[in-house]
Write a protein that holds these residues in place. Structure first.
Motif, PDB file in Angstrom:
ATOM      1  N   VAL A 177     -11.449  -1.285 -10.662  1.00 37.22           N
ATOM      2  CA  VAL A 177     -10.371  -0.980  -9.728  1.00 37.22           C
ATOM      3  C   VAL A 177      -9.028  -1.128 -10.450  1.00 37.22           C
ATOM      4  CG1 VAL A 177      -9.362  -1.571  -7.494  1.00 37.22           C
ATOM      5  CG2 VAL A 177     -11.798  -1.987  -7.911  1.00 37.22           C
ATOM      6  N   VAL A 178      -8.188  -0.105 -10.357  1.00 35.65           N
ATOM      7  CA  VAL A 178      -6.859  -0.168 -10.987  1.00 35.65           C
ATOM      8  C   VAL A 178      -5.792   0.046  -9.928  1.00 35.65           C
ATOM      9  CG1 VAL A 178      -5.484   0.616 -12.941  1.00 35.65           C
ATOM     10  CG2 VAL A 178      -7.926   1.080 -12.921  1.00 35.65           C
ATOM     11  N   PHE A 179      -4.826  -0.827  -9.868  1.00 34.47           N
ATOM     12  CA  PHE A 179      -3.696  -0.643  -8.967  1.00 34.47           C
ATOM     13  C   PHE A 179      -2.504  -0.126  -9.776  1.00 34.47           C
ATOM     14  CE2 PHE A 179      -6.255  -3.783  -6.674  1.00 34.47           C
ATOM     15  CZ  PHE A 179      -6.375  -3.130  -5.457  1.00 34.47           C
ATOM     16  N   ILE A 180      -1.941   0.983  -9.322  1.00 33.67           N
ATOM     17  CA  ILE A 180      -0.916   1.677 -10.119  1.00 33.67           C
ATOM     18  C   ILE A 180       0.342   1.951  -9.303  1.00 33.67           C
ATOM     19  CG2 ILE A 180      -0.462   3.648 -11.632  1.00 33.67           C
ATOM     20  CD1 ILE A 180      -3.519   4.138 -11.570  1.00 33.67           C
ATOM     21  N   PRO A 181       1.442   1.312  -9.646  1.00 34.82           N
ATOM     22  CA  PRO A 181       2.710   1.679  -9.002  1.00 34.82           C
ATOM     23  C   PRO A 181       3.290   2.917  -9.672  1.00 34.82           C
ATOM     24  CG  PRO A 181       2.942  -0.319 -10.349  1.00 34.82           C
ATOM     25  CD  PRO A 181       1.599   0.244 -10.634  1.00 34.82           C
ATOM     26  N   PRO A 182       4.204   3.616  -9.017  1.00 32.54           N
ATOM     27  CA  PRO A 182       4.856   4.735  -9.696  1.00 32.54           C
ATOM     28  C   PRO A 182       5.772   4.200 -10.797  1.00 32.54           C
ATOM     29  CG  PRO A 182       5.933   4.295  -7.619  1.00 32.54           C
ATOM     30  CD  PRO A 182       4.773   3.351  -7.697  1.00 32.54           C
ATOM     31  N   GLU A 193       0.800  -1.228   0.000  1.00 31.80           N
ATOM     32  CA  GLU A 193       0.000   0.000   0.000  1.00 31.80           C
ATOM     33  C   GLU A 193       0.836   1.283   0.000  1.00 31.80           C
ATOM     34  OE1 GLU A 193      -3.026   1.591   3.108  1.00 31.80           O
ATOM     35  OE2 GLU A 193      -3.429  -0.526   2.758  1.00 31.80           O
ATOM     36  N   SER A 194       1.992   1.226   0.658  1.00 34.18           N
ATOM     37  CA  SER A 194       2.774   2.464   0.770  1.00 34.18           C
ATOM     38  C   SER A 194       3.467   2.822  -0.542  1.00 34.18           C
ATOM     39  CB  SER A 194       3.803   2.339   1.890  1.00 34.18           C
ATOM     40  OG  SER A 194       4.757   1.370   1.546  1.00 34.18           O
ATOM     41  N   THR A 195       3.605   1.874  -1.455  1.00 30.76           N
ATOM     42  CA  THR A 195       4.284   2.164  -2.723  1.00 30.76           C
ATOM     43  C   THR A 195       3.340   2.053  -3.917  1.00 30.76           C
ATOM     44  OG1 THR A 195       5.037  -0.125  -2.630  1.00 30.76           O
ATOM     45  CG2 THR A 195       6.618   1.557  -2.023  1.00 30.76           C
ATOM     46  N   LEU A 196       2.048   2.066  -3.653  1.00 30.56           N
ATOM     47  CA  LEU A 196       1.060   1.891  -4.716  1.00 30.56           C
ATOM     48  C   LEU A 196      -0.034   2.944  -4.615  1.00 30.56           C
ATOM     49  CD1 LEU A 196      -0.007  -1.839  -4.713  1.00 30.56           C
ATOM     50  CD2 LEU A 196       1.209  -0.635  -6.497  1.00 30.56           C
ATOM     51  N   LYS A 197      -0.718   3.163  -5.721  1.00 29.50           N
ATOM     52  CA  LYS A 197      -1.943   3.960  -5.671  1.00 29.50           C
ATOM     53  C   LYS A 197      -3.071   3.078  -6.169  1.00 29.50           C
ATOM     54  CE  LYS A 197       0.016   7.544  -4.227  1.00 29.50           C
ATOM     55  NZ  LYS A 197      -0.152   7.852  -2.823  1.00 29.50           N
ATOM     56  N   VAL A 198      -4.271   3.396  -5.724  1.00 32.08           N
ATOM     57  CA  VAL A 198      -5.437   2.688  -6.236  1.00 32.08           C
ATOM     58  C   VAL A 198      -6.405   3.712  -6.817  1.00 32.08           C
ATOM     59  CG1 VAL A 198      -6.628   2.667  -3.990  1.00 32.08           C
ATOM     60  CG2 VAL A 198      -7.220   0.970  -5.732  1.00 32.08           C
ATOM     61  N   ALA A 199      -7.002   3.340  -7.936  1.00 31.53           N
ATOM     62  CA  ALA A 199      -8.029   4.188  -8.538  1.00 31.53           C
ATOM     63  C   ALA A 199      -9.284   3.355  -8.702  1.00 31.53           C
ATOM     64  CB  ALA A 199      -7.566   4.716  -9.891  1.00 31.53           C
ATOM     65  N   ILE A 200     -10.426   3.942  -8.342  1.00 33.89           N
ATOM     66  CA  ILE A 200     -11.699   3.265  -8.559  1.00 33.89           C
ATOM     67  C   ILE A 200     -12.513   4.122  -9.505  1.00 33.89           C
ATOM     68  CG2 ILE A 200     -13.812   2.403  -7.490  1.00 33.89           C
ATOM     69  CD1 ILE A 200     -12.204   1.839  -4.965  1.00 33.89           C
TER      70      ILE A 200
END
Ligand code: ZN
Lengths: 328, 81
Positions: free
Chosen positions: B72-77, B48-55
């Motif tokens: 739901v999209v999980f997006i790392p930098p 969670e600390s190195t990821l973003k989530v978009a809904i």
């Protein structure tokens, strides 16, 4: 009509005025690698009047599959220098400057000072956040791009006009750790992928110059070139943003430093100040628990150690002045 | 309560899940529970600390509740260039 540009000047979005805007624009490209190669070529070909190229690196054989400004003859030479020569041959209308060093917190203000728009084609989080923060503080336009294998993303910011729109720090308050996601060297990349994303960046940049519609500030365009799926994902302005909020912790470009829980950025009225340079003998037992103590020294290092010790003794109401007296 | 959501993976998560997207019946109440459900399935290296989530095309908190039909999209930098 200038024959060189006639095919773009026919466009109602360009015309004489648009071409004039391109000629008067000043664009800095940081990173002359995979993303930077198409960016630089299309900027020059379109007649952008002033182009800056910043890259500290030298051309390596493993670059040539994607960094299409360079040929086998350029191996070992400065990328910024070779790129400048290339652009000079492509279009003599462009004034091109090269900066053959790595961008850092000391030189970025000067490098950016002659430009209105910055295109970030770098390949690491430290540079991307440094460039972003500097563009915010010095009110520049910015187009960011980054890639991972067959995917990439771009973002646009106009910090000269947008006070109400989010910045990147609203989404990522802290710089992600370099190890958490691999770069092209470790993860691999197909040359054309950087070509596509660099071209997308340059398209946004040219539209910005022409004052056309661009990707909204506070949105990421993600594109997967394996299955061509595309998304635009929005984020919101954060009232706790370390950069663009009302009480930001980042107010100038400096070496990236995270304030610890023991530190504060400035002296405020309610603190009882203790200058450790004059009196290093503070007696923890006599401290008043109802007061808040601010310790400071020359550079903020000794006072930080001192406060850490006091906190271990149970004195929670103690702080160290970050950067010390020198930091002001 | 089970709901059906569509999940997309980005960058290194796509690599680790070895799929672009999937539809999933899940009992996870929010994005945080969904991520831990998927992490035990795919062994993701990021948390969670190195990821973003978009809904539904908006970045959001990991505490955001999931609803039937959410995308739901999980997006790392991403930093390559
Ligand atoms: Zn912000």
């Amino acid at each position: 009509m200038n024959t060189r540009y006639e095919r773009q000047m026919i466009l109602p979005e360009v015309g004489d005025t648009g071409q004039e805007k391109l000629r008067n624009s000043k664009v800095l490209v940081i990173g002359a690698g995979g993303l930077g190669a198409p960016v630089l070529q299309y900027l020059a070909a379109a007649g952008v009047g002033h182009i800056g190229i910043c890259d500290h690196d030298k051309v390596d054989l493993s670059n040539l599959h994607r960094q299409i400004l360079f040929t086998s003859k350029d191996l070992g030479q400065s990328k910024a220098y070779v790129a400048k020569k290339f652009l000079n041959q492509l279009n003599e209308d462009c004034q091109v400057s090269s900066f053959e060093f790595r961008i850092n917190y000391k030189n970025i203000e000067e490098v950016m000072s002659n430009y209105d728009l910055v295109i970030d084609c770098t390949d690491n989080f430290q540079s991307k956040f440094l460039i972003h923060d500097a563009c915010f503080l010095f009110k520049k336009k910015l187009v960011q791009g980054s890639i991972y294998q067959f995917e990439g993303q771009i973002q646009c910011f106009d910090f000269n006009h947008s006070d109400s729109s989010p910045c990147l720090r609203c989404l990522w308050p802290e710089v992600p750790t370099p190890g958490c996601v691999s770069n092209c060297q470790e993860a691999g990349v197909l040359g054309i992928v950087s070509g596509v994303f660099g071209s997308l960046q340059c398209n946004e940049a040219i539209k910005m110059i022409l004052e056309m519609e661009v990707l909204d500030q506070g949105s990421t365009l993600t594109l997967n070139l394996k299955n061509l799926s595309q998304r635009i994902i929005k984020w919101k302005k954060s009232k706790d943003c370390p950069l663009c909020s009302l009480g930001p912790s980042i107010r100038k470009i400096s070496e990236s430093h995270k304030l610890t829980e023991f530190e504060v950025l400035e002296k405020k009225g309610h603190f009882t100040e203790v200058d450790l340079r004059e009196d290093p003998s503070f007696d923890a037992k006599e401290a008043d628990p109802n007061k808040e103590y601010l310790f400071f020294c020359q550079r903020g290092i000794r006072s930080l150690h001192f406060v850490k010790e006091l906190r271990e003794l149970g004195l929670k109401n103690t702080y160290s002045l970050f950067g010390g007296v020198d930091g002001k | 309560m089970y709901k059906k959501v569509k999940i997309e993976y980005f960058a290194v998560l796509r690599e680790q899940a070895k799929i672009n997207s999937e539809e999933l019946e899940t009992s996870s109440a929010d994005a945080r529970e969904l991520l831990s459900e998927l992490t035990s399935k795919y062994n993701f290296s990021l948390n969670e600390s190195t990821l973003k989530v978009a809904i539904n095309e908006e970045y959001c908190e990991f505490t955001t509740k999931l609803n039937e039909g959410d995308r739901v999209v999980f997006i790392p930098p991403v930093a390559g260039g």
